[in-house]
Write a protein that holds these residues in place. Structure first.
Motif, mmCIF file in Angstrom:
data_model
loop_
_atom_site.group_PDB
_atom_site.id
_atom_site.type_symbol
_atom_site.label_atom_id
_atom_site.label_comp_id
_atom_site.label_asym_id
_atom_site.label_seq_id
_atom_site.Cartn_x
_atom_site.Cartn_y
_atom_site.Cartn_z
ATOM 1 N N LEU A 173 41.574 -28.531 7.619
ATOM 2 C CA LEU A 173 41.174 -28.985 6.304
ATOM 3 C C LEU A 173 42.414 -28.858 5.426
ATOM 4 C CD1 LEU A 173 39.184 -29.638 3.957
ATOM 5 C CD2 LEU A 173 38.753 -27.164 3.815
ATOM 6 N N SER A 174 42.825 -29.972 4.811
ATOM 7 C CA SER A 174 44.001 -29.975 3.933
ATOM 8 C C SER A 174 43.550 -30.304 2.521
ATOM 9 C CB SER A 174 45.015 -31.031 4.395
ATOM 10 O OG SER A 174 45.453 -30.760 5.702
ATOM 11 N N LEU A 175 44.078 -29.539 1.545
ATOM 12 C CA LEU A 175 43.747 -29.749 0.142
ATOM 13 C C LEU A 175 45.007 -30.130 -0.626
ATOM 14 C CD1 LEU A 175 41.449 -26.624 -0.365
ATOM 15 C CD2 LEU A 175 40.760 -28.958 0.211
ATOM 16 N N TYR A 176 44.881 -31.142 -1.490
ATOM 17 C CA TYR A 176 46.010 -31.661 -2.270
ATOM 18 C C TYR A 176 45.754 -31.430 -3.752
ATOM 19 C CZ TYR A 176 47.321 -33.982 2.040
ATOM 20 O OH TYR A 176 47.685 -34.241 3.341
ATOM 21 N N ASP A 177 46.821 -31.167 -4.529
ATOM 22 C CA ASP A 177 46.671 -30.936 -5.966
ATOM 23 C C ASP A 177 46.641 -32.248 -6.743
ATOM 24 O OD1 ASP A 177 49.329 -31.817 -6.271
ATOM 25 O OD2 ASP A 177 50.124 -29.812 -6.583
ATOM 26 N N ARG A 237 48.689 -28.398 -0.788
ATOM 27 C CA ARG A 237 48.703 -27.020 -1.282
ATOM 28 C C ARG A 237 48.063 -26.045 -0.307
ATOM 29 N NH1 ARG A 237 50.036 -26.575 -6.695
ATOM 30 N NH2 ARG A 237 50.320 -24.405 -6.084
ATOM 31 N N THR A 238 47.096 -26.490 0.496
ATOM 32 C CA THR A 238 46.383 -25.582 1.397
ATOM 33 C C THR A 238 46.039 -26.302 2.690
ATOM 34 O OG1 THR A 238 45.336 -24.517 -0.507
ATOM 35 C CG2 THR A 238 44.341 -24.104 1.635
ATOM 36 N N VAL A 239 46.258 -25.584 3.820
ATOM 37 C CA VAL A 239 45.793 -26.077 5.117
ATOM 38 C C VAL A 239 45.053 -24.934 5.798
ATOM 39 C CG1 VAL A 239 46.410 -27.008 7.371
ATOM 40 C CG2 VAL A 239 47.738 -27.674 5.361
ATOM 41 N N LEU A 240 43.813 -25.195 6.171
ATOM 42 C CA LEU A 240 43.005 -24.246 6.919
ATOM 43 C C LEU A 240 42.797 -24.845 8.295
ATOM 44 C CD1 LEU A 240 41.195 -21.725 7.115
ATOM 45 C CD2 LEU A 240 39.324 -23.139 6.213
ATOM 46 N N ARG A 242 54.345 -24.784 13.978
ATOM 47 C CA ARG A 242 53.033 -25.137 14.521
ATOM 48 C C ARG A 242 52.115 -23.941 14.327
ATOM 49 N NH1 ARG A 242 49.112 -28.124 15.371
ATOM 50 N NH2 ARG A 242 47.996 -27.951 17.302
ATOM 51 N N ARG A 243 51.005 -24.139 13.601
ATOM 52 C CA ARG A 243 50.071 -23.065 13.307
ATOM 53 C C ARG A 243 48.799 -23.237 14.138
ATOM 54 N NH1 ARG A 243 51.975 -18.887 11.670
ATOM 55 N NH2 ARG A 243 49.968 -18.357 10.810
ATOM 56 N N PRO A 244 48.203 -22.121 14.623
ATOM 57 C CA PRO A 244 46.992 -22.200 15.447
ATOM 58 C C PRO A 244 45.751 -22.542 14.619
ATOM 59 C CG PRO A 244 47.565 -19.916 15.050
ATOM 60 C CD PRO A 244 48.678 -20.746 14.466
ATOM 61 N N LEU A 245 44.665 -22.800 15.322
ATOM 62 C CA LEU A 245 43.401 -23.188 14.711
ATOM 63 C C LEU A 245 42.895 -22.162 13.692
ATOM 64 C CD1 LEU A 245 41.106 -25.251 14.657
ATOM 65 C CD2 LEU A 245 40.044 -24.015 16.535
ATOM 66 N N SER A 246 43.171 -20.915 13.897
ATOM 67 C CA SER A 246 42.641 -19.858 13.029
ATOM 68 C C SER A 246 43.550 -19.534 11.844
ATOM 69 C CB SER A 246 42.422 -18.579 13.847
ATOM 70 O OG SER A 246 43.666 -18.158 14.390
ATOM 71 N N SER A 247 44.469 -20.404 11.486
ATOM 72 C CA SER A 247 45.436 -20.067 10.444
ATOM 73 C C SER A 247 45.072 -20.620 9.077
ATOM 74 C CB SER A 247 46.828 -20.562 10.834
ATOM 75 O OG SER A 247 46.865 -21.956 10.849
ATOM 76 N N LEU A 248 45.708 -20.030 8.065
ATOM 77 C CA LEU A 248 45.620 -20.478 6.684
ATOM 78 C C LEU A 248 47.047 -20.533 6.160
ATOM 79 C CD1 LEU A 248 44.105 -21.067 4.004
ATOM 80 C CD2 LEU A 248 44.104 -18.585 3.616
ATOM 81 N N VAL A 249 47.431 -21.680 5.598
ATOM 82 C CA VAL A 249 48.781 -21.832 5.041
ATOM 83 C C VAL A 249 48.629 -22.327 3.603
ATOM 84 C CG1 VAL A 249 51.036 -22.947 5.266
ATOM 85 C CG2 VAL A 249 49.684 -22.462 7.320
ATOM 86 N N LEU A 250 49.297 -21.630 2.669
ATOM 87 C CA LEU A 250 49.301 -22.025 1.261
ATOM 88 C C LEU A 250 50.712 -22.448 0.872
ATOM 89 C CD1 LEU A 250 47.172 -19.126 -0.276
ATOM 90 C CD2 LEU A 250 46.384 -21.331 0.573
ATOM 91 N N GLU A 264 53.896 -25.669 -5.538
ATOM 92 C CA GLU A 264 53.971 -27.044 -6.043
ATOM 93 C C GLU A 264 55.172 -27.837 -5.534
ATOM 94 O OE1 GLU A 264 55.769 -24.148 -8.759
ATOM 95 O OE2 GLU A 264 53.716 -24.348 -8.121
ATOM 96 N N ILE A 265 56.192 -27.165 -4.982
ATOM 97 C CA ILE A 265 57.345 -27.897 -4.445
ATOM 98 C C ILE A 265 57.356 -27.953 -2.912
ATOM 99 C CG2 ILE A 265 58.792 -27.570 -6.477
ATOM 100 C CD1 ILE A 265 60.274 -25.381 -4.916
ATOM 101 N N GLY A 266 56.286 -27.421 -2.294
ATOM 102 C CA GLY A 266 56.135 -27.556 -0.845
ATOM 103 C C GLY A 266 56.600 -26.364 -0.033
ATOM 104 N N ASP A 267 57.016 -25.262 -0.684
ATOM 105 C CA ASP A 267 57.405 -24.054 0.063
ATOM 106 C C ASP A 267 56.157 -23.284 0.456
ATOM 107 O OD1 ASP A 267 60.110 -24.599 -0.253
ATOM 108 O OD2 ASP A 267 60.225 -23.476 -2.141
ATOM 109 N N VAL A 268 56.187 -22.657 1.653
ATOM 110 C CA VAL A 268 55.087 -21.828 2.120
ATOM 111 C C VAL A 268 55.085 -20.533 1.302
ATOM 112 C CG1 VAL A 268 54.143 -20.555 4.078
ATOM 113 C CG2 VAL A 268 55.154 -22.813 4.430
#
Length: 192
Positions: free
Chosen positions: A144-148, A154-157, A172-180, A183-187
């Motif tokens: 699930l990806s969320l855009y501002d 901004r968010t990938v679950l 490459r992030r696994p299925l169980s990850s959360l990445v925030l 606003e400029i695209g840095d993790v």
């Protein structure tokens, strides 16, 4: 003229009129009219486009080929603006677009060539995914990806692959990850 002669002339006139009427109808009209037999339904109808119009002549539905030759089904509101549009796109996969009452694209559902399913909500007409959410389910996982409001991710679950902006590494992030992302695209956060 006697009554007998007068009666005979009347009878002969009636018989002559009757015979003449029947004879002329056969001669001029052919066979007597009968109720028409019910036509058999067609098994195949071929056309380049089918349209459904309302009583005022406004287009409400179309089944057609696009300019590029791909089949499409379009449903329109009372104002003739497209509300639902389903078609095969140039690479041959199906897409379903949903539009609001003003005709703006609000959601799409795509079955990608490899079998992945892609749902986008809150889409606008441009490439920018302003305040949008996307769900991707496929062979490589789901996310699930969320855009501002500026269309920035901004968010990938879930599972995802992204390129780090600073180092250029592919992550490459696994299925169980959360990445925030900021606003400029840095993790700013990734877990686990």
């Amino acid at each position: 003229m006697s009554k007998k002669q007068y009666g005979l002339i009347v009878v002969l006139a009636l018989v002559g009129g009757l015979v003449g009427g029947v004879g002329s109808s056969q001669l001029l009209l052919g066979q007597p009219a009968h109720a028409e037999k019910k036509a058999k339904p067609l098994k195949v109808i071929e056309a380049e486009e089918f349209r459904v119009v309302d009583k005022d002549g406004r287009k409400r539905a179309q089944l057609m080929l696009t300019d590029l030759g791909f089949p499409a089904l379009i449903l329109r509101g009372k104002n003739e603006l497209i509300r639902l549009h389903m078609q095969l796109v140039p690479r041959g996969f199906p897409v379903l677009w949903f539009r609001d009452e003003s005709g703006l694209l609000k959601a799409s559902l795509t079955l990608l060539p490899g079998g992945d399913v892609f749902l986008t909500l809150g889409v606008k007409e441009s490439i920018v995914k302003e305040n949008a959410a996307e769900i991707l389910v496929g062979k490589s996982g789901a996310n699930l990806s969320l855009y501002d409001k500026n269309g920035k991710l901004r968010t990938v679950l879930g599972s995802t692959t992204f390129k780090e902006r600073k180092r250029g590494r592919i992550i490459r992030r696994p299925l169980s990850s959360l990445v925030l992302f900021n606003e400029i695209g840095d993790v700013v956060l990734q877990t686990p």
